[in-house]
Write a protein that holds these residues in place. Structure first.
Motif, PDB file in Angstrom:
ATOM      1  N   ARG A   1      -9.238  67.866  18.653  1.00 51.78           N
ATOM      2  CA  ARG A   1      -9.485  66.544  18.069  1.00 51.78           C
ATOM      3  C   ARG A   1      -9.012  65.438  19.012  1.00 51.78           C
ATOM      4  O   ARG A   1      -9.695  64.419  19.184  1.00 51.78           O
ATOM      5  N   ALA A   2      -7.865  65.620  19.645  1.00 50.61           N
ATOM      6  CA  ALA A   2      -7.353  64.625  20.589  1.00 50.61           C
ATOM      7  C   ALA A   2      -8.292  64.476  21.786  1.00 50.61           C
ATOM      8  O   ALA A   2      -8.554  63.356  22.245  1.00 50.61           O
ATOM      9  N   ALA A   3      -8.807  65.573  22.283  1.00 46.41           N
ATOM     10  CA  ALA A   3      -9.750  65.524  23.408  1.00 46.41           C
ATOM     11  C   ALA A   3     -11.041  64.812  23.013  1.00 46.41           C
ATOM     12  O   ALA A   3     -11.606  64.048  23.806  1.00 46.41           O
ATOM     13  N   ALA A   4     -11.504  65.040  21.802  1.00 44.56           N
ATOM     14  CA  ALA A   4     -12.716  64.356  21.324  1.00 44.56           C
ATOM     15  C   ALA A   4     -12.482  62.854  21.226  1.00 44.56           C
ATOM     16  O   ALA A   4     -13.338  62.055  21.629  1.00 44.56           O
ATOM     17  N   LEU A   5     -11.325  62.459  20.726  1.00 47.53           N
ATOM     18  CA  LEU A   5     -11.001  61.032  20.638  1.00 47.53           C
ATOM     19  C   LEU A   5     -10.918  60.397  22.027  1.00 47.53           C
ATOM     20  O   LEU A   5     -11.400  59.292  22.247  1.00 47.53           O
ATOM     21  N   ARG A   6     -10.326  61.115  22.970  1.00 46.45           N
ATOM     22  CA  ARG A   6     -10.218  60.623  24.341  1.00 46.45           C
ATOM     23  C   ARG A   6     -11.616  60.450  24.951  1.00 46.45           C
ATOM     24  O   ARG A   6     -11.908  59.440  25.600  1.00 46.45           O
ATOM     25  N   THR A   7     -12.476  61.423  24.722  1.00 49.54           N
ATOM     26  CA  THR A   7     -13.836  61.361  25.260  1.00 49.54           C
ATOM     27  C   THR A   7     -14.615  60.207  24.646  1.00 49.54           C
ATOM     28  O   THR A   7     -15.325  59.484  25.356  1.00 49.54           O
ATOM     29  N   ILE A   8     -14.480  60.015  23.350  1.00 47.47           N
ATOM     30  CA  ILE A   8     -15.167  58.894  22.690  1.00 47.47           C
ATOM     31  C   ILE A   8     -14.698  57.578  23.269  1.00 47.47           C
ATOM     32  O   ILE A   8     -15.489  56.660  23.506  1.00 47.47           O
ATOM     33  N   ARG A   9     -13.404  57.472  23.534  1.00 48.37           N
ATOM     34  CA  ARG A   9     -12.860  56.243  24.115  1.00 48.37           C
ATOM     35  C   ARG A   9     -13.508  55.949  25.465  1.00 48.37           C
ATOM     36  O   ARG A   9     -13.835  54.811  25.786  1.00 48.37           O
TER      37      ARG A   9
ATOM     38  N   LEU B   1      -0.357  64.610  10.105  1.00 45.10           N
ATOM     39  CA  LEU B   1       1.042  65.012  10.068  1.00 45.10           C
ATOM     40  C   LEU B   1       1.793  64.509  11.294  1.00 45.10           C
ATOM     41  O   LEU B   1       1.219  64.402  12.383  1.00 45.10           O
ATOM     42  N   PRO B   2       3.073  64.220  11.148  1.00 42.50           N
ATOM     43  CA  PRO B   2       3.859  63.693  12.277  1.00 42.50           C
ATOM     44  C   PRO B   2       3.878  64.587  13.515  1.00 42.50           C
ATOM     45  O   PRO B   2       4.061  64.104  14.618  1.00 42.50           O
ATOM     46  N   LYS B   3       3.664  65.876  13.360  1.00 42.52           N
ATOM     47  CA  LYS B   3       3.710  66.769  14.518  1.00 42.52           C
ATOM     48  C   LYS B   3       2.485  66.643  15.428  1.00 42.52           C
ATOM     49  O   LYS B   3       2.485  67.154  16.528  1.00 42.52           O
ATOM     50  N   ASN B   4       1.449  65.955  14.985  1.00 44.28           N
ATOM     51  CA  ASN B   4       0.214  65.808  15.761  1.00 44.28           C
ATOM     52  C   ASN B   4       0.224  64.506  16.556  1.00 44.28           C
ATOM     53  O   ASN B   4      -0.690  63.698  16.476  1.00 44.28           O
ATOM     54  N   ASP B   5       1.249  64.313  17.360  1.00 43.75           N
ATOM     55  CA  ASP B   5       1.425  63.054  18.089  1.00 43.75           C
ATOM     56  C   ASP B   5       0.297  62.770  19.068  1.00 43.75           C
ATOM     57  O   ASP B   5      -0.159  61.633  19.170  1.00 43.75           O
ATOM     58  N   ASP B   6      -0.170  63.778  19.791  1.00 43.27           N
ATOM     59  CA  ASP B   6      -1.215  63.558  20.795  1.00 43.27           C
ATOM     60  C   ASP B   6      -2.490  63.035  20.140  1.00 43.27           C
ATOM     61  O   ASP B   6      -3.122  62.106  20.642  1.00 43.27           O
ATOM     62  N   GLU B   7      -2.844  63.609  19.014  1.00 40.15           N
ATOM     63  CA  GLU B   7      -4.041  63.162  18.296  1.00 40.15           C
ATOM     64  C   GLU B   7      -3.870  61.726  17.817  1.00 40.15           C
ATOM     65  O   GLU B   7      -4.777  60.896  17.955  1.00 40.15           O
ATOM     66  N   ARG B   8      -2.719  61.409  17.272  1.00 41.80           N
ATOM     67  CA  ARG B   8      -2.459  60.058  16.782  1.00 41.80           C
ATOM     68  C   ARG B   8      -2.488  59.046  17.928  1.00 41.80           C
ATOM     69  O   ARG B   8      -3.068  57.963  17.798  1.00 41.80           O
ATOM     70  N   VAL B   9      -1.907  59.380  19.062  1.00 41.13           N
ATOM     71  CA  VAL B   9      -1.901  58.487  20.220  1.00 41.13           C
ATOM     72  C   VAL B   9      -3.332  58.205  20.677  1.00 41.13           C
ATOM     73  O   VAL B   9      -3.696  57.060  20.957  1.00 41.13           O
ATOM     74  N   GLN B  10      -4.159  59.242  20.762  1.00 40.44           N
ATOM     75  CA  GLN B  10      -5.540  59.051  21.209  1.00 40.44           C
ATOM     76  C   GLN B  10      -6.318  58.201  20.215  1.00 40.44           C
ATOM     77  O   GLN B  10      -7.150  57.365  20.604  1.00 40.44           O
ATOM     78  N   ALA B  11      -6.082  58.396  18.921  1.00 41.95           N
ATOM     79  CA  ALA B  11      -6.763  57.577  17.906  1.00 41.95           C
ATOM     80  C   ALA B  11      -6.352  56.117  18.020  1.00 41.95           C
ATOM     81  O   ALA B  11      -7.188  55.216  17.934  1.00 41.95           O
ATOM     82  N   LEU B  12      -5.074  55.864  18.227  1.00 41.23           N
ATOM     83  CA  LEU B  12      -4.608  54.485  18.369  1.00 41.23           C
ATOM     84  C   LEU B  12      -5.128  53.844  19.648  1.00 41.23           C
ATOM     85  O   LEU B  12      -5.459  52.648  19.658  1.00 41.23           O
ATOM     86  N   LYS B  13      -5.235  54.603  20.714  1.00 38.04           N
ATOM     87  CA  LYS B  13      -5.815  54.065  21.945  1.00 38.04           C
ATOM     88  C   LYS B  13      -7.276  53.694  21.737  1.00 38.04           C
ATOM     89  O   LYS B  13      -7.758  52.687  22.258  1.00 38.04           O
ATOM     90  N   LEU B  14      -7.988  54.508  20.966  1.00 40.70           N
ATOM     91  CA  LEU B  14      -9.398  54.241  20.692  1.00 40.70           C
ATOM     92  C   LEU B  14      -9.539  52.969  19.854  1.00 40.70           C
ATOM     93  O   LEU B  14     -10.396  52.135  20.119  1.00 40.70           O
ATOM     94  N   VAL B  15      -8.679  52.803  18.880  1.00 43.15           N
ATOM     95  CA  VAL B  15      -8.739  51.631  18.013  1.00 43.15           C
ATOM     96  C   VAL B  15      -8.399  50.358  18.792  1.00 43.15           C
ATOM     97  O   VAL B  15      -8.937  49.286  18.515  1.00 43.15           O
TER      98      VAL B  15
END
Length: 72
Positions: free
Chosen positions: A20-28, A56-70
């Motif tokens: 999911r984090a990689a997909a968010l990074r690619t979309i960005r 969940l709090p343990k998914n930091d990489d995914e959250r970071v990529q989502a916030l970068k996209l936003v």
């Protein structure tokens, strides 16, 4: 562009956080023009990005990529 977002949307609901984090990074990286953003919004993918922020709090990489996209 619609094809890319369709392919990436499958990865946004994958069970592994890294996928999911990689997909968010690619979309960005793919969102380059206002037209790309319109296509992204028309496909209702922003809801999956919000889901990635609210994980969940343990998914930091995914959250970071989502916030970068936003923030672009």
């Amino acid at each position: 562009m619609h094809f890319y977002f369709s392919s990436l949307s499958v990865s946004l609901i994958h069970t592994f956080t890294q996928v999911r984090a990689a997909a968010l990074r690619t979309i960005r990286y793919v969102l380059a023009t206002p037209r790309d953003v319109k296509i992204f919004n028309s496909m209702q993918l922003q809801h999956l990005v919000c889901r990635s922020i609210d994980v969940l709090p343990k998914n930091d990489d995914e959250r970071v990529q989502a916030l970068k996209l936003v923030s672009i």
